[in-house]
Design an enzyme around this catalytic site. Sequence first.
Site, PDB file in Angstrom:
ATOM      1  CG  ASN A   1      30.226   7.531  10.157  1.00 50.16           C
ATOM      2  OD1 ASN A   1      30.167   7.323   8.955  1.00 50.16           O
ATOM      3  ND2 ASN A   1      29.700   6.710  11.045  1.00 50.16           N
TER       4      ASN A   1
ATOM      5  CG  ASP B   1      29.255   4.946   7.586  1.00 52.61           C
ATOM      6  OD1 ASP B   1      30.387   4.458   7.410  1.00 52.61           O
ATOM      7  OD2 ASP B   1      28.536   4.652   8.562  1.00 52.61           O
ATOM      8  CG  HIS B   2      25.921   9.440   5.185  1.00 52.20           C
ATOM      9  ND1 HIS B   2      24.958   8.588   4.692  1.00 52.20           N
ATOM     10  CD2 HIS B   2      25.742   9.470   6.529  1.00 52.20           C
ATOM     11  CE1 HIS B   2      24.211   8.141   5.693  1.00 52.20           C
ATOM     12  NE2 HIS B   2      24.670   8.660   6.813  1.00 52.20           N
TER      13      HIS B   2
ATOM     14  CG  HIS C   1      27.661   0.780  10.424  1.00 49.23           C
ATOM     15  ND1 HIS C   1      26.423   1.183  10.891  1.00 49.23           N
ATOM     16  CD2 HIS C   1      27.671  -0.576  10.537  1.00 49.23           C
ATOM     17  CE1 HIS C   1      25.722   0.118  11.243  1.00 49.23           C
ATOM     18  NE2 HIS C   1      26.459  -0.962  11.038  1.00 49.23           N
TER      19      HIS C   1
ATOM     20  CD  GLU D   1      29.575   3.442  13.897  1.00 44.12           C
ATOM     21  OE1 GLU D   1      29.563   4.356  14.735  1.00 44.12           O
ATOM     22  OE2 GLU D   1      28.807   3.407  12.907  1.00 44.12           O
TER      23      GLU D   1
ATOM     24  CG  HIS E   1      22.606   8.610  15.991  1.00 41.06           C
ATOM     25  ND1 HIS E   1      22.994   7.763  14.977  1.00 41.06           N
ATOM     26  CD2 HIS E   1      21.300   8.864  15.775  1.00 41.06           C
ATOM     27  CE1 HIS E   1      21.952   7.498  14.203  1.00 41.06           C
ATOM     28  NE2 HIS E   1      20.919   8.172  14.658  1.00 41.06           N
TER      29      HIS E   1
ATOM     30  N   GLY F   1      29.268  12.302  11.450  1.00 41.18           N
ATOM     31  CA  GLY F   1      29.448  12.012  10.034  1.00 41.18           C
ATOM     32  C   GLY F   1      28.562  12.793   9.103  1.00 41.18           C
ATOM     33  CG  HIS F   2      23.889  13.120   7.498  1.00 40.01           C
ATOM     34  ND1 HIS F   2      23.202  14.310   7.587  1.00 40.01           N
ATOM     35  CD2 HIS F   2      23.462  12.521   6.357  1.00 40.01           C
ATOM     36  CE1 HIS F   2      22.395  14.423   6.547  1.00 40.01           C
ATOM     37  NE2 HIS F   2      22.530  13.359   5.785  1.00 40.01           N
TER      38      HIS F   2
END
Length: 248
Positions: free
Chosen positions: A12, A14-15, A48, A75, A196, A218-219
């Site tokens: 992921n 996203d960050h 996402h 997402e 998650h 991800g994170h």
Amino acid sequence: MTEATRILLGVNIDHVATLRQARGTRYPDPVKAALDAEEAGADGITVHLREDRRHIQERDVRMLKEVLQTRMNFEMGVTEEMLAFAEEIRPAHSCLVPERREELTTEGGLDVAGQEQRIRDAVRRLAAVGSEVSLFIDPDPRQIEASARVGAPAIELHTGRYADAENPGEQARELQRVREGVALGRSLGLIVNAGHGLHYHNVEPVAAIEGINELNIGHAIVAHALFVGFRQAVAEMKALMLAAAAKR
């Protein structure tokens, strides 16, 4: 590697976009991060597109669709805006998630059982454009069974309660919930993914669960990349997962 010990890593990004949006710059580029992740062994890229556009933007999604060598996992909230965008983009995979503007990150699983017709309609629309749909849900038998009823081919089990457990006993109980969720999902013919809150110190017990197809992380990878670089961070996570899955 046998089918039983196979496990995939969805990265992921996203960050990476969060860092970019914090200053309104053109860098760091999440598309560059995605390509680096693929070269380091990622099996797919997760993004996402939130209603408030706090990190990933439409432009990122369009560019990723054009350049990825693996596959995109898109997402999205169950809204008309996102469904229409997904129908335009036609991602290989779509994951329906709950979404609230005030949350820092997705806080729980989708309530499929409480809105079966709405989710069924969304699954059908996405499937019609060739997107394999998963539902992000808690490892709750009621939600898993509802996911099978609405026609989703896959689920992603929310591992947040396992990741946030404050003591070994609580962590063990939550891990068992995930194990039981995987077994139930598989018995219903579902592809079972998970994610998650997973990081380098808690991923192995989850990756070792027989029947899990993919972990989306991800994170932790983005954070570790600050110190070792993005490719190395992805490679280290993939190595941990493969080593754990080999012990199934």
